[in-house]
Design a protein around this motif. Structure first.
Motif, PDB file in Angstrom:
ATOM      1  N   MET A   1      33.209  18.323  46.565  1.00  0.00           N
ATOM      2  CA  MET A   1      32.237  18.914  45.666  1.00  0.00           C
ATOM      3  C   MET A   1      32.447  20.424  45.594  1.00  0.00           C
ATOM      4  N   ALA A   2      32.332  20.980  44.391  1.00  0.00           N
ATOM      5  CA  ALA A   2      32.552  22.405  44.191  1.00  0.00           C
ATOM      6  C   ALA A   2      31.432  23.226  44.816  1.00  0.00           C
ATOM      7  N   LYS A   3      31.819  24.339  45.385  1.00  0.00           N
ATOM      8  CA  LYS A   3      30.864  25.268  45.970  1.00  0.00           C
ATOM      9  C   LYS A   3      30.116  25.959  44.822  1.00  0.00           C
ATOM     10  N   ALA A   4      28.822  26.190  44.990  1.00  0.00           N
ATOM     11  CA  ALA A   4      28.032  26.892  43.974  1.00  0.00           C
ATOM     12  C   ALA A   4      28.578  28.303  43.783  1.00  0.00           C
ATOM     13  N   LEU A   5      28.567  28.766  42.551  1.00  0.00           N
ATOM     14  CA  LEU A   5      29.048  30.117  42.258  1.00  0.00           C
ATOM     15  C   LEU A   5      27.987  31.135  42.628  1.00  0.00           C
ATOM     16  N   ASP A   6      28.417  32.193  43.306  1.00  0.00           N
ATOM     17  CA  ASP A   6      27.486  33.278  43.613  1.00  0.00           C
ATOM     18  C   ASP A   6      27.751  34.440  42.655  1.00  0.00           C
ATOM     19  N   THR A   7      27.027  35.529  42.856  1.00  0.00           N
ATOM     20  CA  THR A   7      27.128  36.697  41.978  1.00  0.00           C
ATOM     21  C   THR A   7      28.549  37.259  41.948  1.00  0.00           C
ATOM     22  N   ILE A   8      29.207  37.311  43.086  1.00  0.00           N
ATOM     23  CA  ILE A   8      30.567  37.861  43.136  1.00  0.00           C
ATOM     24  C   ILE A   8      31.539  36.953  42.375  1.00  0.00           C
ATOM     25  N   ASP A   9      31.413  35.627  42.545  1.00  0.00           N
ATOM     26  CA  ASP A   9      32.259  34.705  41.786  1.00  0.00           C
ATOM     27  C   ASP A   9      32.096  34.946  40.290  1.00  0.00           C
ATOM     28  N   ARG A  10      30.869  35.108  39.848  1.00  0.00           N
ATOM     29  CA  ARG A  10      30.609  35.334  38.420  1.00  0.00           C
ATOM     30  C   ARG A  10      31.177  36.665  37.957  1.00  0.00           C
ATOM     31  N   ARG A  11      31.110  37.683  38.799  1.00  0.00           N
ATOM     32  CA  ARG A  11      31.720  38.970  38.442  1.00  0.00           C
ATOM     33  C   ARG A  11      33.235  38.826  38.337  1.00  0.00           C
ATOM     34  N   ILE A  12      33.833  38.059  39.233  1.00  0.00           N
ATOM     35  CA  ILE A  12      35.278  37.806  39.170  1.00  0.00           C
ATOM     36  C   ILE A  12      35.611  37.115  37.850  1.00  0.00           C
ATOM     37  N   LEU A  13      34.870  36.080  37.510  1.00  0.00           N
ATOM     38  CA  LEU A  13      35.134  35.340  36.270  1.00  0.00           C
ATOM     39  C   LEU A  13      34.983  36.231  35.043  1.00  0.00           C
ATOM     40  N   LYS A  14      33.922  37.027  35.014  1.00  0.00           N
ATOM     41  CA  LYS A  14      33.707  37.920  33.861  1.00  0.00           C
ATOM     42  C   LYS A  14      34.831  38.944  33.741  1.00  0.00           C
ATOM     43  N   ALA A  15      35.286  39.471  34.869  1.00  0.00           N
ATOM     44  CA  ALA A  15      36.384  40.443  34.853  1.00  0.00           C
ATOM     45  C   ALA A  15      37.669  39.793  34.351  1.00  0.00           C
TER      46      ALA A  15
ATOM     47  N   ALA B   1      44.596  43.229  43.275  1.00  0.00           N
ATOM     48  CA  ALA B   1      44.068  44.490  43.812  1.00  0.00           C
ATOM     49  C   ALA B   1      43.079  45.123  42.833  1.00  0.00           C
ATOM     50  N   GLU B   2      43.434  45.128  41.542  1.00  0.00           N
ATOM     51  CA  GLU B   2      42.537  45.687  40.525  1.00  0.00           C
ATOM     52  C   GLU B   2      41.253  44.866  40.411  1.00  0.00           C
ATOM     53  N   LEU B   3      41.408  43.559  40.451  1.00  0.00           N
ATOM     54  CA  LEU B   3      40.250  42.667  40.370  1.00  0.00           C
ATOM     55  C   LEU B   3      39.327  42.885  41.565  1.00  0.00           C
ATOM     56  N   ALA B   4      39.911  42.935  42.746  1.00  0.00           N
ATOM     57  CA  ALA B   4      39.124  43.140  43.965  1.00  0.00           C
ATOM     58  C   ALA B   4      38.339  44.444  43.892  1.00  0.00           C
ATOM     59  N   LYS B   5      38.985  45.511  43.431  1.00  0.00           N
ATOM     60  CA  LYS B   5      38.316  46.812  43.305  1.00  0.00           C
ATOM     61  C   LYS B   5      37.176  46.723  42.299  1.00  0.00           C
ATOM     62  N   GLU B   6      37.410  46.061  41.200  1.00  0.00           N
ATOM     63  CA  GLU B   6      36.397  45.966  40.147  1.00  0.00           C
ATOM     64  C   GLU B   6      35.151  45.210  40.603  1.00  0.00           C
ATOM     65  N   VAL B   7      35.335  44.194  41.454  1.00  0.00           N
ATOM     66  CA  VAL B   7      34.183  43.388  41.886  1.00  0.00           C
ATOM     67  C   VAL B   7      33.656  43.794  43.259  1.00  0.00           C
TER      68      VAL B   7
ATOM     69  N   SER C   1      42.118  40.311  50.046  1.00  0.00           N
ATOM     70  CA  SER C   1      42.232  38.954  50.591  1.00  0.00           C
ATOM     71  C   SER C   1      41.047  38.053  50.226  1.00  0.00           C
ATOM     72  N   PRO C   2      39.802  38.477  50.444  1.00  0.00           N
ATOM     73  CA  PRO C   2      38.684  37.614  50.050  1.00  0.00           C
ATOM     74  C   PRO C   2      38.627  37.380  48.538  1.00  0.00           C
ATOM     75  N   CYS C   3      39.044  38.364  47.765  1.00  0.00           N
ATOM     76  CA  CYS C   3      39.069  38.203  46.308  1.00  0.00           C
ATOM     77  C   CYS C   3      40.070  37.116  45.932  1.00  0.00           C
ATOM     78  N   TRP C   4      41.270  37.205  46.494  1.00  0.00           N
ATOM     79  CA  TRP C   4      42.303  36.206  46.212  1.00  0.00           C
ATOM     80  C   TRP C   4      41.820  34.817  46.623  1.00  0.00           C
ATOM     81  N   GLN C   5      41.157  34.720  47.783  1.00  0.00           N
ATOM     82  CA  GLN C   5      40.654  33.422  48.263  1.00  0.00           C
ATOM     83  C   GLN C   5      39.626  32.838  47.294  1.00  0.00           C
ATOM     84  N   ARG C   6      38.757  33.669  46.766  1.00  0.00           N
ATOM     85  CA  ARG C   6      37.754  33.189  45.804  1.00  0.00           C
ATOM     86  C   ARG C   6      38.413  32.711  44.512  1.00  0.00           C
TER      87      ARG C   6
END
Length: 155
Positions: free
Chosen positions: A1-15, A25-31, A36-41
């Motif tokens: 089952m998919a994990k619920a999206l949190d605020t950071i996940d949604r910011r990643i998707l919007k970016a 690296a740019e994505l991680a900075k933006e959110v 590493s945690p950005c890539w994992q998400r």
């Protein structure tokens, strides 16, 4: 089952919707994450199918196929085979950008990119009208695209 999206996940998707070419690296900075945690998400959302893929938006006018036409299609019969025949035929045609199976007054809604009225005529005569089981079609020409987004990320 998919994990619920949190605020950071949604910011990643919007970016990523705004600019799919961001490096991790740019994505991680933006959110506001480290790399590493950005890539994992992102990887998790890819694995779960939330991120279905990456693509490039093209300027069809610059490519010589600047007319966007919406085609409503009605079939003679509504059995599974008739639906499959039209779907498979349209999926093979490059100028068909989108295919929707509909509920309502027509069975399918096609979005096509063509070059002028001659391109529409050729598409209809040489491609769409050759599909067996077609009852009726209606073409609607887009005058101008006022909004185009690749995806919607709900809050």
């Amino acid at each position: 089952m998919a994990k619920a999206l949190d605020t950071i996940d949604r910011r990643i998707l919007k970016a990523l919707v705004a600019n799919g070419r961001l490096s991790n690296a740019e994505l991680a900075k933006e959110v506001g994450l480290s790399a590493s945690p950005c890539w994992q998400r992102v990887k998790r959302m890819e694995d779960e199918g939330i991120i279905a893929g990456y693509t490039t938006l093209l300027d069809h006018r610059a490519l010589g196929v600047g007319e966007t036409v919406m085609v409503e299609v009605q079939l003679e019969h509504h059995d599974a085979r008739s639906l499959e025949v039209l779907t498979e035929a349209m999926a093979k045609i490059p100028e068909v950008l989108e295919i929707y199976l509909m509920a309502g007054d027509f069975d399918f809604f096609l979005k096509i990119a063509v070059s002028g009225t001659q391109g529409v005529e050729e598409f209809l005569r040489e491609k769409l009208f050759r599909v067996p089981g077609l009852r009726h079609s209606k073409s609607n020409f887009s005058l101008r695209c006022v909004k185009q987004v690749a995806a919607y990320v709900p809050d």
